[in-house]
Design a protein around this motif. Structure first.
Motif, PDB file in Angstrom:
ATOM      1  N   VAL A  17       0.608  -1.307  -0.046  1.00  0.00           N
ATOM      2  CA  VAL A  17       0.278   0.192  -0.369  1.00  0.00           C
ATOM      3  C   VAL A  17       0.720   1.255  -0.261  1.00  0.00           C
ATOM      4  CG1 VAL A  17      -2.230  -1.076   0.924  1.00  0.00           C
ATOM      5  CG2 VAL A  17      -0.149  -0.139   2.726  1.00  0.00           C
ATOM      6  N   GLN A  18       0.179   2.094  -0.269  1.00  0.00           N
ATOM      7  CA  GLN A  18       1.531   3.681  -0.644  1.00  0.00           C
ATOM      8  C   GLN A  18       0.246   4.692  -0.295  1.00  0.00           C
ATOM      9  OE1 GLN A  18       2.002   3.447  -4.847  1.00  0.00           O
ATOM     10  NE2 GLN A  18       2.080   5.726  -5.024  1.00  0.00           N
ATOM     11  N   PRO A  24      -4.335   0.266  -3.022  1.00  0.00           N
ATOM     12  CA  PRO A  24      -3.014  -0.894  -3.375  1.00  0.00           C
ATOM     13  C   PRO A  24      -2.799  -0.792  -4.796  1.00  0.00           C
ATOM     14  CG  PRO A  24      -5.923  -0.288  -2.866  1.00  0.00           C
ATOM     15  CD  PRO A  24      -5.167   0.312  -3.145  1.00  0.00           C
ATOM     16  N   VAL A  25      -0.662  -1.800  -4.244  1.00  0.00           N
ATOM     17  CA  VAL A  25      -0.331  -1.083  -5.015  1.00  0.00           C
ATOM     18  C   VAL A  25       0.269  -2.747  -5.872  1.00  0.00           C
ATOM     19  CG1 VAL A  25       2.690  -0.519  -5.734  1.00  0.00           C
ATOM     20  CG2 VAL A  25       0.930   0.564  -4.111  1.00  0.00           C
ATOM     21  N   LEU A  26       0.498  -3.154  -6.626  1.00  0.00           N
ATOM     22  CA  LEU A  26       0.631  -4.637  -7.278  1.00  0.00           C
ATOM     23  C   LEU A  26       1.899  -4.588  -7.682  1.00  0.00           C
ATOM     24  CD1 LEU A  26       1.134  -7.365  -7.977  1.00  0.00           C
ATOM     25  CD2 LEU A  26      -1.300  -6.825  -9.666  1.00  0.00           C
ATOM     26  N   GLN A  27       3.495  -5.138  -7.437  1.00  0.00           N
ATOM     27  CA  GLN A  27       5.152  -4.501  -7.690  1.00  0.00           C
ATOM     28  C   GLN A  27       4.752  -6.182  -8.825  1.00  0.00           C
ATOM     29  OE1 GLN A  27       6.956  -2.172  -7.424  1.00  0.00           O
ATOM     30  NE2 GLN A  27       7.336  -3.615  -9.615  1.00  0.00           N
ATOM     31  N   THR A  28       4.414  -5.402 -10.533  1.00  0.00           N
ATOM     32  CA  THR A  28       4.709  -6.170 -11.059  1.00  0.00           C
ATOM     33  C   THR A  28       6.416  -6.881 -11.726  1.00  0.00           C
ATOM     34  OG1 THR A  28       4.751  -4.927 -12.405  1.00  0.00           O
ATOM     35  CG2 THR A  28       2.720  -5.889 -12.185  1.00  0.00           C
ATOM     36  N   GLY A  33       5.522   0.030 -10.954  1.00  0.00           N
ATOM     37  CA  GLY A  33       3.877  -1.516 -10.096  1.00  0.00           C
ATOM     38  C   GLY A  33       2.539  -0.778 -10.492  1.00  0.00           C
ATOM     39  N   LEU A  34       1.644  -1.570 -10.503  1.00  0.00           N
ATOM     40  CA  LEU A  34       0.128  -1.079 -11.258  1.00  0.00           C
ATOM     41  C   LEU A  34      -0.650  -0.016  -9.784  1.00  0.00           C
ATOM     42  CD1 LEU A  34      -0.781  -3.859 -12.726  1.00  0.00           C
ATOM     43  CD2 LEU A  34      -0.249  -1.351 -14.259  1.00  0.00           C
ATOM     44  N   MET A  38      -9.490  -0.780  -8.409  1.00  0.00           N
ATOM     45  CA  MET A  38      -9.798  -1.055 -10.129  1.00  0.00           C
ATOM     46  C   MET A  38      -8.662  -1.613 -10.919  1.00  0.00           C
ATOM     47  SD  MET A  38     -12.413   1.557 -10.442  1.00  0.00           S
ATOM     48  CE  MET A  38     -12.047   2.938 -11.043  1.00  0.00           C
ATOM     49  N   THR A  39      -7.207  -0.609 -11.360  1.00  0.00           N
ATOM     50  CA  THR A  39      -6.777  -1.006 -12.244  1.00  0.00           C
ATOM     51  C   THR A  39      -5.916  -2.224 -11.641  1.00  0.00           C
ATOM     52  OG1 THR A  39      -5.994   1.595 -11.868  1.00  0.00           O
ATOM     53  CG2 THR A  39      -4.444  -0.548 -13.380  1.00  0.00           C
ATOM     54  N   ILE A  40      -5.885  -2.859 -10.214  1.00  0.00           N
ATOM     55  CA  ILE A  40      -4.859  -3.898 -10.042  1.00  0.00           C
ATOM     56  C   ILE A  40      -6.011  -5.205 -10.719  1.00  0.00           C
ATOM     57  CG2 ILE A  40      -4.486  -5.743  -8.667  1.00  0.00           C
ATOM     58  CD1 ILE A  40      -2.802  -2.491  -7.072  1.00  0.00           C
TER      59      ILE A  40
END
Length: 167
Positions: A17-18, A24-28, A33-34, A38-40
């Motif tokens: 999280v940021q 929420p953050v998704l590290q690809t 990261g995304l 909604m984006t994730i």
């Protein structure tokens, strides 16, 4: 992570999280990261090749998008009792003549709204669940949808009223 598991994707994605609002953050693996629920979520749905969860027609896609935005702005955004009541009232009216948020199809909007409302529904009294009958019906239906609930507690809804005044 719940959505990832529900979609049958192999685990291993790194989430975080940021900021103050805990976005929420998704590290690809490849690139930046995304950011944003909604984006994730849309990324995971496409990765799992389950695009039907985003809606089939242009109108369904728009309605799914609308409820995902509502989830982020109203459900995640509101913290007061008044905010919660407004959300439940809005949903109750919307679900009056619908099985799912986007009409007659199960979508990502139902999944994420379920996850967003779970902590609220757990704490509702029997009377409150009856007051928001359409939300209760929808929520109970979604929690029994295969794979959705996972480790979350089962929210109990009383199916028939008991009358104690014998005639």
């Amino acid at each position: 992570e719940l959505l990832e598991r529900l979609l049958g994707l192999p685990g291993g994605n790194k989430y975080g999280v940021q900021g103050e609002r805990k976005v929420p953050v998704l590290q690809t693996n490849n690139g930046p990261g995304l950011t944003g629920l909604m984006t994730i979520a849309a990324h995971l749905v496409r990765q799992a090749r389950k695009d039907q969860l985003l809606g089939s027609t242009a109108e369904e896609k728009a309605v799914v998008q609308q409820w995902l935005e509502y989830r982020v702005t109203r459900v995640n955004g509101g913290c007061s009792k008044e905010d919660t009541r407004t959300v439940l009232k809005d949903l109750n009216m919307h679900l009056e003549d619908k099985v799912y948020l986007a009409g007659n199809i199960f979508t990502l909007a139902d999944i994420l709204m379920y996850y967003g409302l779970h902590h609220i529904m757990v704490d509702l009294t029997v009377q409150e669940k009856e007051k928001y009958l359409n939300v209760s019906r929808w929520f109970n239906h979604i929690q029994h949808y295969p794979g959705v609930r996972q480790h979350l507690s089962d929210v109990v809804f009383i199916k028939n009223r008991l009358y104690t005044n014998a005639h």
